[in-house]
Motif scaffolding. Structure first.
Motif, PDB file in Angstrom:
ATOM      1  N   LYS A 288       0.816  -1.213   0.000  1.00 20.36           N
ATOM      2  CA  LYS A 288       0.000   0.000   0.000  1.00 20.36           C
ATOM      3  C   LYS A 288       0.855   1.271   0.000  1.00 20.36           C
ATOM      4  O   LYS A 288       0.623   2.200  -0.790  1.00 20.36           O
ATOM      5  CB  LYS A 288      -0.942   0.019   1.203  1.00 20.36           C
ATOM      6  CG  LYS A 288      -1.915   1.208   1.192  1.00 20.36           C
ATOM      7  CD  LYS A 288      -2.869   1.144   2.355  1.00 20.36           C
ATOM      8  CE  LYS A 288      -3.939   2.237   2.224  1.00 20.36           C
ATOM      9  NZ  LYS A 288      -3.389   3.594   2.074  1.00 20.36           N
ATOM     10  N   ALA A 289       1.825   1.351   0.881  1.00 19.94           N
ATOM     11  CA  ALA A 289       2.651   2.553   0.959  1.00 19.94           C
ATOM     12  C   ALA A 289       3.394   2.796  -0.348  1.00 19.94           C
ATOM     13  O   ALA A 289       3.482   3.930  -0.838  1.00 19.94           O
ATOM     14  CB  ALA A 289       3.633   2.438   2.120  1.00 19.94           C
ATOM     15  N   ALA A 290       3.946   1.716  -0.930  1.00 21.62           N
ATOM     16  CA  ALA A 290       4.688   1.848  -2.181  1.00 21.62           C
ATOM     17  C   ALA A 290       3.767   2.275  -3.315  1.00 21.62           C
ATOM     18  O   ALA A 290       4.100   3.173  -4.109  1.00 21.62           O
ATOM     19  CB  ALA A 290       5.357   0.526  -2.532  1.00 21.62           C
ATOM     20  N   ASN A 291       2.601   1.676  -3.406  1.00 25.34           N
ATOM     21  CA  ASN A 291       1.664   2.014  -4.482  1.00 25.34           C
ATOM     22  C   ASN A 291       1.122   3.430  -4.328  1.00 25.34           C
ATOM     23  O   ASN A 291       0.986   4.179  -5.311  1.00 25.34           O
ATOM     24  CB  ASN A 291       0.515   1.012  -4.518  1.00 25.34           C
ATOM     25  CG  ASN A 291       0.965  -0.378  -4.951  1.00 25.34           C
ATOM     26  OD1 ASN A 291       2.062  -0.545  -5.466  1.00 25.34           O
ATOM     27  ND2 ASN A 291       0.121  -1.366  -4.735  1.00 25.34           N
ATOM     28  N   ASP A 292       0.798   3.808  -3.096  1.00 27.91           N
ATOM     29  CA  ASP A 292       0.308   5.165  -2.855  1.00 27.91           C
ATOM     30  C   ASP A 292       1.350   6.206  -3.252  1.00 27.91           C
ATOM     31  O   ASP A 292       1.015   7.273  -3.786  1.00 27.91           O
ATOM     32  CB  ASP A 292      -0.067   5.342  -1.384  1.00 27.91           C
ATOM     33  CG  ASP A 292      -1.346   4.619  -1.000  1.00 27.91           C
ATOM     34  OD1 ASP A 292      -2.053   4.145  -1.911  1.00 27.91           O
ATOM     35  OD2 ASP A 292      -1.642   4.537   0.211  1.00 27.91           O
ATOM     36  N   ALA A 293       2.621   5.892  -2.995  1.00 25.75           N
ATOM     37  CA  ALA A 293       3.691   6.833  -3.347  1.00 25.75           C
ATOM     38  C   ALA A 293       3.778   7.023  -4.859  1.00 25.75           C
ATOM     39  O   ALA A 293       3.971   8.139  -5.352  1.00 25.75           O
ATOM     40  CB  ALA A 293       5.023   6.329  -2.798  1.00 25.75           C
ATOM     41  N   ILE A 294       3.619   5.937  -5.609  1.00 30.16           N
ATOM     42  CA  ILE A 294       3.645   6.043  -7.072  1.00 30.16           C
ATOM     43  C   ILE A 294       2.473   6.873  -7.565  1.00 30.16           C
ATOM     44  O   ILE A 294       2.645   7.813  -8.362  1.00 30.16           O
ATOM     45  CB  ILE A 294       3.593   4.639  -7.704  1.00 30.16           C
ATOM     46  CG1 ILE A 294       4.874   3.864  -7.416  1.00 30.16           C
ATOM     47  CG2 ILE A 294       3.372   4.735  -9.217  1.00 30.16           C
ATOM     48  CD1 ILE A 294       4.838   2.433  -7.881  1.00 30.16           C
ATOM     49  N   LEU A 295       1.284   6.557  -7.101  1.00 31.49           N
ATOM     50  CA  LEU A 295       0.086   7.249  -7.588  1.00 31.49           C
ATOM     51  C   LEU A 295       0.075   8.718  -7.214  1.00 31.49           C
ATOM     52  O   LEU A 295      -0.455   9.550  -7.958  1.00 31.49           O
ATOM     53  CB  LEU A 295      -1.172   6.553  -7.042  1.00 31.49           C
ATOM     54  CG  LEU A 295      -1.367   5.102  -7.508  1.00 31.49           C
ATOM     55  CD1 LEU A 295      -2.565   4.483  -6.802  1.00 31.49           C
ATOM     56  CD2 LEU A 295      -1.552   5.032  -9.026  1.00 31.49           C
ATOM     57  N   SER A 296       0.661   9.057  -6.079  1.00 35.40           N
ATOM     58  CA  SER A 296       0.650  10.451  -5.624  1.00 35.40           C
ATOM     59  C   SER A 296       1.471  11.367  -6.517  1.00 35.40           C
ATOM     60  O   SER A 296       1.293  12.589  -6.493  1.00 35.40           O
ATOM     61  CB  SER A 296       1.164  10.542  -4.187  1.00 35.40           C
ATOM     62  OG  SER A 296       2.554  10.248  -4.117  1.00 35.40           O
ATOM     63  N   HIS A 297       2.384  10.796  -7.299  1.00 33.28           N
ATOM     64  CA  HIS A 297       3.231  11.598  -8.179  1.00 33.28           C
ATOM     65  C   HIS A 297       2.717  11.648  -9.613  1.00 33.28           C
ATOM     66  O   HIS A 297       3.387  12.200 -10.489  1.00 33.28           O
ATOM     67  CB  HIS A 297       4.663  11.042  -8.171  1.00 33.28           C
ATOM     68  CG  HIS A 297       5.398  11.281  -6.896  1.00 33.28           C
ATOM     69  ND1 HIS A 297       5.339  10.404  -5.833  1.00 33.28           N
ATOM     70  CD2 HIS A 297       6.176  12.310  -6.490  1.00 33.28           C
ATOM     71  CE1 HIS A 297       6.075  10.875  -4.835  1.00 33.28           C
ATOM     72  NE2 HIS A 297       6.593  12.032  -5.218  1.00 33.28           N
ATOM     73  N   LEU A 298       1.535  11.103  -9.853  1.00 36.57           N
ATOM     74  CA  LEU A 298       0.975  11.082 -11.200  1.00 36.57           C
ATOM     75  C   LEU A 298      -0.228  12.006 -11.297  1.00 36.57           C
ATOM     76  O   LEU A 298      -0.973  12.162 -10.323  1.00 36.57           O
ATOM     77  CB  LEU A 298       0.545   9.654 -11.561  1.00 36.57           C
ATOM     78  CG  LEU A 298       1.635   8.582 -11.611  1.00 36.57           C
ATOM     79  CD1 LEU A 298       1.001   7.221 -11.883  1.00 36.57           C
ATOM     80  CD2 LEU A 298       2.667   8.913 -12.679  1.00 36.57           C
ATOM     81  N   PRO A 299      -0.452  12.608 -12.458  1.00 31.79           N
ATOM     82  CA  PRO A 299      -1.702  13.353 -12.668  1.00 31.79           C
ATOM     83  C   PRO A 299      -2.893  12.420 -12.481  1.00 31.79           C
ATOM     84  O   PRO A 299      -2.788  11.208 -12.696  1.00 31.79           O
ATOM     85  CB  PRO A 299      -1.584  13.817 -14.128  1.00 31.79           C
ATOM     86  CG  PRO A 299      -0.133  13.745 -14.453  1.00 31.79           C
ATOM     87  CD  PRO A 299       0.424  12.619 -13.640  1.00 31.79           C
ATOM     88  N   ALA A 300      -4.021  12.970 -12.079  1.00 27.99           N
ATOM     89  CA  ALA A 300      -5.190  12.163 -11.720  1.00 27.99           C
ATOM     90  C   ALA A 300      -5.591  11.195 -12.828  1.00 27.99           C
ATOM     91  O   ALA A 300      -5.893  10.018 -12.556  1.00 27.99           O
ATOM     92  CB  ALA A 300      -6.357  13.077 -11.359  1.00 27.99           C
ATOM     93  N   GLN A 301      -5.601  11.660 -14.062  1.00 27.35           N
ATOM     94  CA  GLN A 301      -6.030  10.799 -15.161  1.00 27.35           C
ATOM     95  C   GLN A 301      -5.062   9.633 -15.364  1.00 27.35           C
ATOM     96  O   GLN A 301      -5.474   8.486 -15.577  1.00 27.35           O
ATOM     97  CB  GLN A 301      -6.147  11.610 -16.451  1.00 27.35           C
ATOM     98  CG  GLN A 301      -6.711  10.808 -17.621  1.00 27.35           C
ATOM     99  CD  GLN A 301      -6.939  11.685 -18.850  1.00 27.35           C
ATOM    100  OE1 GLN A 301      -6.689  12.887 -18.838  1.00 27.35           O
ATOM    101  NE2 GLN A 301      -7.437  11.084 -19.924  1.00 27.35           N
ATOM    102  N   GLN A 302      -3.779   9.915 -15.254  1.00 25.47           N
ATOM    103  CA  GLN A 302      -2.790   8.855 -15.416  1.00 25.47           C
ATOM    104  C   GLN A 302      -2.817   7.905 -14.221  1.00 25.47           C
ATOM    105  O   GLN A 302      -2.667   6.681 -14.378  1.00 25.47           O
ATOM    106  CB  GLN A 302      -1.395   9.460 -15.562  1.00 25.47           C
ATOM    107  CG  GLN A 302      -0.327   8.451 -15.980  1.00 25.47           C
ATOM    108  CD  GLN A 302       1.017   9.096 -16.232  1.00 25.47           C
ATOM    109  OE1 GLN A 302       1.205  10.288 -15.982  1.00 25.47           O
ATOM    110  NE2 GLN A 302       1.966   8.308 -16.712  1.00 25.47           N
TER     111      GLN A 302
END
Length: 356
Positions: A288-302
Motif C-alpha cells: 500500500k505505501a509503495a503504491n500510494d507513493a507512485i500514484l501520488s506523483h501522477l496526474p489524476a487521469q494517469q
C-alpha cells in the motif's frame, strides 16, 4: 510507452510496505470430516511495529493451549484466545510453537520477512488446508524484486536457508534491475512472459488496464512461458525440499506472476480457494505505501490508469482459475498436463510441505 507498466512496479519495490495482519486460515464446512492430527482451525502470528507479537488461535478437542518462544512459555489459554507478547530478544524471525493439550502442534511466525530492500517478501506457508492439515512455514518464500537487497538482507536470507531463487521477470526487467542473491544460492531464470507479447503497450484507460491484467493472468496459465516457468518452480520446490533447503520465487512487485505461483502452490496443497484469494489480495496491504507513493506523483487521469496495474484484484486471480478450467478442465489436469505434476508427485509434495 513500451513496457511502462512493468517499469512502474520497479519503482515501488524499494519503498516500505505497511505491516498488516496475515489473513486467517479459516475453518470450512468440510472440517467436521477431516482426520488431521492438528486441532487448530485458526492460528496466526502478527508482528507489531513496536516489537510486540499478537497471537490468535482456535482449536478443537482441547481445553488448553500453550505457546512457546525460544523454549519458554509466553502465552497460554483455552481452546481459543488472543495474546500479545512483548520483550522478546531480537531475531531474524521470531518463531512460536503452538502446543495444544491434545493433538499435534504448530510452529508459526509472522508471514512478512522484514528486509531493507523489499516490501513484499513473505512466507508462502502457514495456511490450513480443507482437510485440516497446515502448510509448513520456513520452506517456501515469495517476494518482490531483489535488486535493492542490502548486505544485511542477504545475510538474513542465508540464515533462512534460501538456496534457490527463481526470477519470474522478463529479460528487460532483469537487465535493468539485476537480482542480488545470497552467496551460494542458485539463481534460476523462469521468465513467465517469455515469448508471450504481454505488456508491450501502455493501456490508455482504466478499463484497458484491467483487461491487460486479466489477459496477463490467463497467459500465465496457458502461455508457453508460464507453463515452463511454473514447472521450473514446482520442480525446484520438490528438489530443494529433499535437501532441506528453502526456495524463493519472485517478480517485480511480488503480486502477479509471483501471486499465481503462490496461488497454484497453495491450491495444489489443498488450501481452500477463499484462503488462497486472501493471501493473493494481501499484496494490496503489504504494498500500500509503495503504491500510494507512485500514484501520488501522477496526474489524476494517469493515476486512474495505473491503479489497476498496481492492484491485485479478485477478478485477476479468477481469470487464472477460469483459464485453468477452459484449457485443462480441472486444476489437477493443469498440474499434470500443464506443469507435469502427476498424482504420485503431488502426494510427495503434500507429504513434504504439510503438517498433520
Amino acid at each position: 510507452m513500451k513496457k511502462a507498466l512493468l517499469a512502474a512496479t520497479v519503482v515501488a519495490s524499494a519503498l516500505v510496505a505497511s505491516l498488516v495482519a496475515a489473513p486467517l486460515a479459516s475453518a470450512t464446512g468440510r472440517d467436521r470430516h477431516d482426520r488431521s492430527a492438528v486441532p487448530f482451525t485458526e492460528a496466526t502470528v502478527t508482528a507489531g511495529a513496536d516489537g510486540s507479537f499478537t497471537l490468535r488461535w482456535k482449536a478443537r478437542g482441547t481445553d488448553r493451549v500453550e505457546i512457546e518462544a525460544n523454549g519458554k512459555v509466553v502465552a497460554k489459554g483455552g481452546s481459543q484466545g488472543t495474546a500479545v507478547v512483548k520483550g522478546l530478544p531480537a531475531a531474524d524471525r521470531q518463531w512460536f510453537d503452538f502446543e495444544p493439550g491434545r493433538g499435534q502442534g504448530l510452529r508459526l511466525a509472522d508471514r512478512l520477512i522484514k528486509l531493507d530492500g523489499t516490501a513484499n517478501f513473505r512466507d508462502a506457508g502457514g495456511y490450513r488446508t480443507s482437510t485440516g492439515q497446515w502448510v509448513r512455514m520456513g520452506e517456501i518464500y515469495r517476494s518482490d524484486a531483489l535488486d535493492k537487497l542490502t548486505e544485511d538482507d542477504l545475510a538474513k536470507l542465508r540464515r533462512l536457508r534460501v538456496r534457490t531463487v527463481f526470477d519470474l521477470r522478463t529479460e528487460d526487467e532483469r537487465t535493468k534491475a539485476a537480482d542480488k542473491v545470497p552467496t551460494g544460492a542458485t539463481y534460476v531464470v523462469a521468465d513467465v512472459f517469455a515469448g508471450s507479447g504481454s505488456f508491450q503497450t501502455m493501456p490508455r484507460t482504466p478499463d484497458e488496464a484491467v483487461k491487460a491484467m486479466v489477459d496477463a493472468e490467463r497467459a500465465m496459465v496457458s502461455g508457453a512461458g508460464g507453463k515452463k516457468a511454473y514447472t521450473q518452480v514446482f520442480d525446484g520446490i520438490d528438489r530443494d525440499r529433499d535437501r532441506g533447503r528453502s526456495v524463493l520465487f519472485h517478480c517485480t512487485a511480488g503480486k502477479d506472476r509471483t501471486g499465481w505461483a503462490g496461488a497454484a502452490l497453495l491450491t495444489a496443497l489443498g488450501v481452500p480457494r477463499e484462503t488462497v484469494e486472501a493471501d493473493y489480495l494481501a499484496s494490496n496491504d503489504y504494498r500500500k505505501a509503495a503504491n500510494d507513493a507512485i500514484l501520488s506523483h501522477l496526474p489524476a487521469q494517469q493515476a486512474a490508469v495505473y491503479k489497476p496495474l498496481l492492484d491485485v484484484r479478485p477478478e485477476y486471480l479468477n481469470a487464472g482459475y477460469d483459464e485453468v478450467e477452459a484449457t485443462y478442465g480441472s486444476f489437477d489436469r493443469y498440474l499434470k498436463d500443464g506443469l507435469g505434476i502427476d498424482a504420485r508427485e503431488l502426494k510427495e509434495l503434500k507429504k513434504d510441505l504439510l503438517v498433520g
